[in-house]
Design a protein around this motif. Structure first.
Motif, mmCIF file in Angstrom:
data_model
loop_
_atom_site.group_PDB
_atom_site.id
_atom_site.type_symbol
_atom_site.label_atom_id
_atom_site.label_comp_id
_atom_site.label_asym_id
_atom_site.label_seq_id
_atom_site.Cartn_x
_atom_site.Cartn_y
_atom_site.Cartn_z
ATOM 1 N N THR A 135 54.867 40.249 40.691
ATOM 2 C CA THR A 135 53.643 39.825 40.020
ATOM 3 C C THR A 135 53.465 38.321 40.190
ATOM 4 N N THR A 153 51.471 34.903 38.374
ATOM 5 C CA THR A 153 50.765 34.369 37.214
ATOM 6 C C THR A 153 49.397 33.847 37.649
ATOM 7 N N ILE A 182 51.881 32.201 42.152
ATOM 8 C CA ILE A 182 50.763 32.089 41.225
ATOM 9 C C ILE A 182 49.491 32.474 41.978
#
Length: 284
Positions: A19, A21, A179
């Motif tokens: 994942t 951010t 990110i």
């Protein structure tokens, strides 16, 4: 130093899902903080957009600062014959008087750069190029973005896009992990088209046979004695033309085994500092 060679039969591995951010939502995302990126970010901010600029280096300026590609070349028309210059000027002598064809952000940047003691103004004396100090260039570019309200993220490398073929965001690798920045508009100012290619834009590299222009590693030298250089050129007028030459010295040093340089001449460019010279004479 032996380079790492691409494997003839590469193996692959499957990476684990991960994942990222979401660091920001903005109107305009500019990827790359070189001259094009700075111009795009200031233009967007000036139009009232919320702008985020992301740069992979620790500073702005792109190749102008990271690779010392200097001076800035002329952006002027030519209306007449060039004025004669001295060999020790180390500036182009083939550009006559003219008018700028690019203004806007570039003019703002150059005015600030000159005011900070970081450049010479383009003129007939400089051959309408702009010798500059790369360290001051970094600071001036950052100040302009800061004053315009542009949000800047450094040390972040673009490695993927979200929503291709029309991306609405870009993924970046950082020291804190991946990110993402989402944006209504993404502007690729990476210089290599990194984001555009990742979004599926057709691309090609090099000419028909695959060869590309050789890279040049530029560097600066201090304690350069202009008077001694000018004396040599005065005694050997056929050995220098504007910003390049020294053909005999290069040939003699090469034949003596003192120099390994896959080219026939040396290029010197003046900088804003009297005893400093920018050298463009390597080929990788």
């Amino acid at each position: 130093m032996p380079p790492l060679v691409r494997p003839k039969h590469p193996e692959t591995i499957t990476l684990a899902p991960r994942t990222a951010t979401i660091a920001a939502h903005c109107d305009v995302l500019v990827v790359g903080g070189g001259p094009a990126g700075v111009g795009a970010a200031l233009g967007g901010a000036g139009a009232g957009a919320e702008v985020v600029l992301v740069e992979r280096h620790a500073f702005l300026g792109g190749n102008a600062t990271a690779a010392l590609v200097m001076p800035l070349m002329s952006f002027h028309t030519q209306r007449g014959a060039p004025a004669p210059g001295a060999a020790a000027d180390l500036l182009p002598q083939d550009h006559g008087p003219g008018d700028p064809v690019v203004k806007g952000v570039l003019r703002r940047l150059l005015e600030r750069l000159h005011g900070a003691g970081g450049s010479l103004r383009p003129s007939e004396q400089t051959g309408f190029v702009v010798p500059f100090d790369p360290e001051i260039f970094k600071l001036v570019a950052l100040d302009l973005l800061d004053e315009a309200g542009v949000h800047v993220l450094l040390h972040a490398l673009a490695t993927g896009v979200i929503g291709a073929p029309r991306p609405d965001g870009v993924v970046f690798e950082t020291k804190s992990g991946p990110i993402a920045v989402r944006a209504r508009v993404t502007i690729d100012c990476t210089g290599d088209g990194d984001v555009a290619v990742q979004a599926g834009t057709p691309s090609e590299v090099g000419r028909a046979d695959g060869l590309v222009q050789p890279m040049t590693l530029m560097f600066r030298v201090v304690e350069f004695k202009r008077s001694s250089f000018e004396a040599y050129v005065t005694q050997n007028p056929k050995q220098w033309r504007g910003v390049h030459g020294l053909w005999d010295l290069v040939r003699e040093a090469t034949e003596a085994g003192e120099l390994r340089l896959p080219r026939e001449d040396i290029l010197f460019f003046a900088t804003p500092h009297d005893e400093e010279v920018s050298v463009n004479s390597t080929r990788v």
